[in-house]
Write an enzyme that holds these catalytic residues in place. Structure first.
Site, PDB file in Angstrom:
ATOM      1  N   ASP A  40       0.845  -1.196   0.000  1.00  0.00           N
ATOM      2  CA  ASP A  40       0.000   0.000   0.000  1.00  0.00           C
ATOM      3  C   ASP A  40       0.884   1.251   0.000  1.00  0.00           C
ATOM      4  O   ASP A  40       1.689   1.438   0.914  1.00  0.00           O
ATOM      5  CB  ASP A  40      -0.892  -0.048   1.260  1.00  0.00           C
ATOM      6  CG  ASP A  40      -1.720   1.212   1.430  1.00  0.00           C
ATOM      7  OD1 ASP A  40      -1.907   1.935   0.436  1.00  0.00           O
ATOM      8  OD2 ASP A  40      -2.178   1.455   2.566  1.00  0.00           O
ATOM      9  N   ASP A  44      -4.266   3.766   2.598  1.00  0.00           N
ATOM     10  CA  ASP A  44      -5.693   3.456   2.814  1.00  0.00           C
ATOM     11  C   ASP A  44      -5.903   2.017   3.307  1.00  0.00           C
ATOM     12  O   ASP A  44      -7.030   1.550   3.424  1.00  0.00           O
ATOM     13  CB  ASP A  44      -6.516   3.721   1.545  1.00  0.00           C
ATOM     14  CG  ASP A  44      -6.109   2.821   0.376  1.00  0.00           C
ATOM     15  OD1 ASP A  44      -5.165   2.009   0.523  1.00  0.00           O
ATOM     16  OD2 ASP A  44      -6.734   2.933  -0.693  1.00  0.00           O
ATOM     17  N   ASP A  48      -1.925  -1.368  -3.791  1.00  0.00           N
ATOM     18  CA  ASP A  48      -2.289  -0.632  -5.010  1.00  0.00           C
ATOM     19  C   ASP A  48      -1.263  -0.885  -6.124  1.00  0.00           C
ATOM     20  O   ASP A  48      -0.227  -1.532  -5.899  1.00  0.00           O
ATOM     21  CB  ASP A  48      -2.449   0.868  -4.719  1.00  0.00           C
ATOM     22  CG  ASP A  48      -1.331   1.406  -3.836  1.00  0.00           C
ATOM     23  OD1 ASP A  48      -0.158   1.151  -4.177  1.00  0.00           O
ATOM     24  OD2 ASP A  48      -1.620   2.055  -2.808  1.00  0.00           O
ATOM     25  N   ASP A 117      -5.812 -10.816 -14.997  1.00  0.00           N
ATOM     26  CA  ASP A 117      -6.825 -11.806 -14.618  1.00  0.00           C
ATOM     27  C   ASP A 117      -8.125 -11.358 -15.265  1.00  0.00           C
ATOM     28  O   ASP A 117      -8.618 -10.260 -14.977  1.00  0.00           O
ATOM     29  CB  ASP A 117      -6.939 -11.789 -13.081  1.00  0.00           C
ATOM     30  CG  ASP A 117      -7.540 -13.053 -12.524  1.00  0.00           C
ATOM     31  OD1 ASP A 117      -8.478 -13.570 -13.152  1.00  0.00           O
ATOM     32  OD2 ASP A 117      -7.089 -13.502 -11.452  1.00  0.00           O
ATOM     33  N   ASP A 221     -10.688 -16.638 -15.399  1.00  0.00           N
ATOM     34  CA  ASP A 221     -11.465 -17.051 -14.239  1.00  0.00           C
ATOM     35  C   ASP A 221     -12.587 -18.022 -14.635  1.00  0.00           C
ATOM     36  O   ASP A 221     -13.201 -17.864 -15.687  1.00  0.00           O
ATOM     37  CB  ASP A 221     -12.081 -15.782 -13.632  1.00  0.00           C
ATOM     38  CG  ASP A 221     -12.668 -16.014 -12.271  1.00  0.00           C
ATOM     39  OD1 ASP A 221     -11.922 -16.320 -11.344  1.00  0.00           O
ATOM     40  OD2 ASP A 221     -13.907 -15.878 -12.124  1.00  0.00           O
ATOM     41  N   GLU A 288      -8.553 -21.199 -15.483  1.00  0.00           N
ATOM     42  CA  GLU A 288      -8.996 -21.817 -14.233  1.00  0.00           C
ATOM     43  C   GLU A 288     -10.176 -22.714 -14.587  1.00  0.00           C
ATOM     44  O   GLU A 288     -11.255 -22.221 -14.935  1.00  0.00           O
ATOM     45  CB  GLU A 288      -9.433 -20.750 -13.223  1.00  0.00           C
ATOM     46  CG  GLU A 288      -9.777 -21.361 -11.875  1.00  0.00           C
ATOM     47  CD  GLU A 288     -10.688 -20.493 -11.015  1.00  0.00           C
ATOM     48  OE1 GLU A 288     -10.574 -20.566  -9.789  1.00  0.00           O
ATOM     49  OE2 GLU A 288     -11.541 -19.763 -11.563  1.00  0.00           O
ATOM     50  N   HIS A 350      -5.251 -17.317  -4.149  1.00  0.00           N
ATOM     51  CA  HIS A 350      -6.115 -16.440  -3.348  1.00  0.00           C
ATOM     52  C   HIS A 350      -7.382 -17.124  -2.851  1.00  0.00           C
ATOM     53  O   HIS A 350      -8.157 -16.524  -2.115  1.00  0.00           O
ATOM     54  CB  HIS A 350      -6.457 -15.189  -4.163  1.00  0.00           C
ATOM     55  CG  HIS A 350      -7.179 -15.527  -5.437  1.00  0.00           C
ATOM     56  ND1 HIS A 350      -6.564 -16.166  -6.501  1.00  0.00           N
ATOM     57  CD2 HIS A 350      -8.457 -15.375  -5.791  1.00  0.00           C
ATOM     58  CE1 HIS A 350      -7.453 -16.371  -7.452  1.00  0.00           C
ATOM     59  NE2 HIS A 350      -8.610 -15.898  -7.050  1.00  0.00           N
ATOM     60  N   ASP A 351      -7.610 -18.366  -3.291  1.00  0.00           N
ATOM     61  CA  ASP A 351      -8.790 -19.118  -2.837  1.00  0.00           C
ATOM     62  C   ASP A 351      -8.400 -20.284  -1.933  1.00  0.00           C
ATOM     63  O   ASP A 351      -9.272 -20.892  -1.313  1.00  0.00           O
ATOM     64  CB  ASP A 351      -9.524 -19.734  -4.037  1.00  0.00           C
ATOM     65  CG  ASP A 351     -10.079 -18.695  -4.984  1.00  0.00           C
ATOM     66  OD1 ASP A 351     -10.443 -17.607  -4.511  1.00  0.00           O
ATOM     67  OD2 ASP A 351     -10.151 -18.973  -6.195  1.00  0.00           O
TER      68      ASP A 351
HETATM   69  C1  NOJ Z   1     -12.587 -18.001  -9.058  1.00  0.00           C
HETATM   70  C2  NOJ Z   1     -11.710 -17.001  -8.398  1.00  0.00           C
HETATM   71  O1  NOJ Z   1     -10.451 -17.568  -8.197  1.00  0.00           O
HETATM   72  C3  NOJ Z   1     -12.390 -16.597  -7.101  1.00  0.00           C
HETATM   73  O2  NOJ Z   1     -11.566 -15.821  -6.285  1.00  0.00           O
HETATM   74  C4  NOJ Z   1     -13.657 -15.858  -7.458  1.00  0.00           C
HETATM   75  O3  NOJ Z   1     -14.346 -15.556  -6.261  1.00  0.00           O
HETATM   76  C5  NOJ Z   1     -14.552 -16.723  -8.350  1.00  0.00           C
HETATM   77  N1  NOJ Z   1     -13.833 -17.364  -9.418  1.00  0.00           N
HETATM   78  C6  NOJ Z   1     -15.648 -15.900  -8.976  1.00  0.00           C
HETATM   79  O4  NOJ Z   1     -15.114 -15.019  -9.923  1.00  0.00           O
END
Ligand code: NOJ
Length: 562
Positions: A40, A44, A48, A117, A221, A288, A350-351
């Site tokens: 950052d 904030d 960024d 992405d 995605d 993905e 990130h998931d």
């Molecule tokens: C997969 C992404 O990796 C995830 O973070 C997102 O919430 C969902 N697709 C919906 O776009």
């Protein structure tokens, strides 16, 4: 050698300047940045684009060639950027168009690549397209989304039994239109209707727009949800409860008509044609997708046509850290992704929980994992902070900012802990740890998610000073890979004799050069039959020819390059 390859291509292409190797992506290394949590610069509490620019030298110093940045386009941020309301504008909390173009330039000036992405499957429900589409049934964009009449006397029952990928009906009632719209993920992310050629062409223009700005490629995605079967037949039942990396089936149904459709495989080939029309430099796409390897491979090649360059093979996320299991995984990937295909190796994102977590936060294992990732044949994807061994914290579902956490907040915490996964994806997205100052140097403000408690040991500054740290190990192994074309481009063959319940061994070979890669997955010292060859690399400081230390990874030179 890379220079030579580039030269050969320039001669073949007959151009006056250097044309790039179209296969650059096959040997690249990728660093994933979640922009909200990286660095950052304006206080904030959110990372960024300027922050990414300021840290490019850090990523370069690790040895990565490519960065992939999670979405930073205009968005209500209900799914933190995966809900886009304008594909051509930058979310003001991250920067502006000038900063975005500067970022692209800065990446290129370091001889690196930048991958955006792209969320093509759905928009935010606050996108102007959806607002127009949902305003009535007659407007110009009336069929830009997947609308259907409901069933039952008052038409208020969903049109069919299709489930969203996260469970529950994917059909959402819209009062204004008196109809249902389809959303593969969350209700505020309506799916675009790709059967409508106007939608398709508009999205292909978005792709062209960013390619013409110099972007080197895209991570796509939930690409296997792009098309739905237009018969809208009910999905058949299944005994599966929870979908996995290997199959999107779950919630007691087979996702026969809404996931991995022919239309999506074909669309991948159309997209490839668009992307290939941008050469010099050649571009790249990674999808993905979820499903078994044979099905999802159709995204890369369909009816003899090229599709996406590669896809994520998420089996890596669920395969236990055991020699035999990894051998099986590599065998399967090699079988299905033999040249001209290339497998991907990803261990967190990130998931998904941080990769060191299922390894019991054991740094020795984390080093061996990185050793594997950069010596195996495939594209390694490293998620920011993985190189520091950032751990998964336990953040309660109830107070989660992640929309999935909010959706599942009634699930008891002990059940979540039991799965070992992150239903609250905030746990995977905590800030990068830069130094020992307040908030680990991530922000001078209030961080949007908590900073790891042990940041004083795990940060970049501290690990940089420690030659035995995980961070310095990443630098060493990536440098080793970057210096050895055999590891970047060589074939892979498993050594049947050495591989056993504790050790996994494979060869990498190219142009007469031959390396033997050995990994000891066990916590015990293992005996090796002495192999008279030079040790080129080891995870451990000293190595004995006939022994391997617990969790040691070692590369031996079997034959010299021609
Ligand atoms: C997969 C992404 O990796 C995830 O973070 C997102 O919430 C969902 N697709 C919906 O776009």
């Amino acid at each position: 050698m890379k220079f030579l390859t580039a030269f050969v291509f320039s001669v073949v292409a007959g151009s006056c300047c250097f044309a790039q190797n179209p296969d650059w992506w096959k040997s690249t290394t990728v660093y994933q940045i979640y922009p909200r949590s990286f660095y950052d610069t304006d206080g904030d509490g959110l990372g960024d684009l300027n922050g990414i620019i300021q840290k490019l030298d850090y990523i370069k110093s690790l040895g990565f060639e490519t960065i992939w940045i999670s979405p930073f386009f205009l968005s209500p941020q209900r799914d933190f950027g995966y809900d886009i309301s304008d594909y051509r504008s930058i979310a003001p909390e991250y920067g502006d168009m000038g900063t975005c173009l500067k970022l692209i330039d800065e990446v290129h000036s370091r001889n690196m690549k930048i991958v955006f992405d792209l969320v093509m499957n759905h928009t935010s429900n606050e996108h102007a397209w959806f607002k127009e589409s949902s305003s009535n049934r007659e407007n110009e964009k009336a069929d830009w989304y997947v609308w259907k009449d409901g069933k039952g006397k008052h038409g208020q029952k969903p049109p069919n039994n299709w489930k969203a990928t996260i469970g529950g009906s994917g059909w959402n009632w819209h009062k204004g239109r008196n109809q249902f719209y389809w959303a593969s993920f969350l209700p505020f992310q309506p799916d675009l209707n790709y059967s409508n050629s106007k939608v398709k062409n508009t999205m292909l223009d978005v792709v062209r727009h960013w390619l013409s700005k110099g972007v080197d490629g895209f991570r796509l995605d939930i690409f296997n949800s792009i098309f739905e079967d237009t018969s809208f037949h009910n999905n058949p039942g299944s005994l599966r409860i929870i979908p996995s990396e290997e199959t999107p089936d779950g919630f007691f149904q087979k996702m026969k008509f809404n996931v991995n459709q022919e239309g999506s495989f074909e669309f991948a080939t159309e997209l490839r044609a668009v992307v290939d029309s941008f050469q010099n430099p050649p571009r790249f796409m990674v999808g993905e997708v979820f499903g078994d390897v044979e099905t999802t491979k159709k995204f890369c090649s369909y009816h003899g046509k090229d599709g996406l360059h590669t896809i994520f093979l998420f089996k890596t996320l669920s395969t236990p850290f055991k020699a035999k299991k990894w051998r099986k995984m590599v065998e399967e990937f090699e079988h299905n992704f033999a040249e001209p295909f290339v497998p991907t190796y990803v261990f967190s994102n990130h998931d998904r929980r941080r990769s060191i977590t299922p390894l019991g936060n054991d740094v020795r294992k984390a080093k061996l994992l990185a050793f594997f990732q950069f010596t195996v044949r495939g594209i390694p994807f490293t998620y920011y902070g993985e190189e520091l061994g950032i751990e998964k914290p336990t953040l309660p579902l109830k107070t989660g900012l992640d929309p999935l956490a909010q959706r599942y907040k009634s699930i008891p915490q002990f059940m979540v802990n039991w799965t070992g996964q992150s239903l609250n994806r905030d746990e995977c997205r905590t800030p990068m740890l830069w130094d020992t100052t307040q908030n680990a140097g991530f922000t001078s403000g209030e961080p949007w998610l908590p900073v790891a408690e042990n940041f004083k040991e795990k940060n970049v500054q501290t690990q940089d000073r420690d030659s035995t740290s995980l961070l310095n190990f990443y630098k060493r192994i990536i440098e080793f890979r970057n210096e050895n074309l055999v590891l970047q481009e060589g074939t892979l063959t498993i050594d049947e004799e050495i591989s056993n319940g504790k050790v996994f061994a494979f060869y990498r070979e190219l142009n007469g050069g031959k390396f033997l890669v050995l990994m000891n997955f066990s916590s015990k010292t293992v005996r090796l039959n002495e192999i008279p060859s030079e040790v080129m690399f080891s995870t451990h400081p000293s190595t004995a020819a006939d022994f391997m230390s617990p969790f040691e990874g070692r590369v031996l030179k079997i034959a010299q390059n021609n």
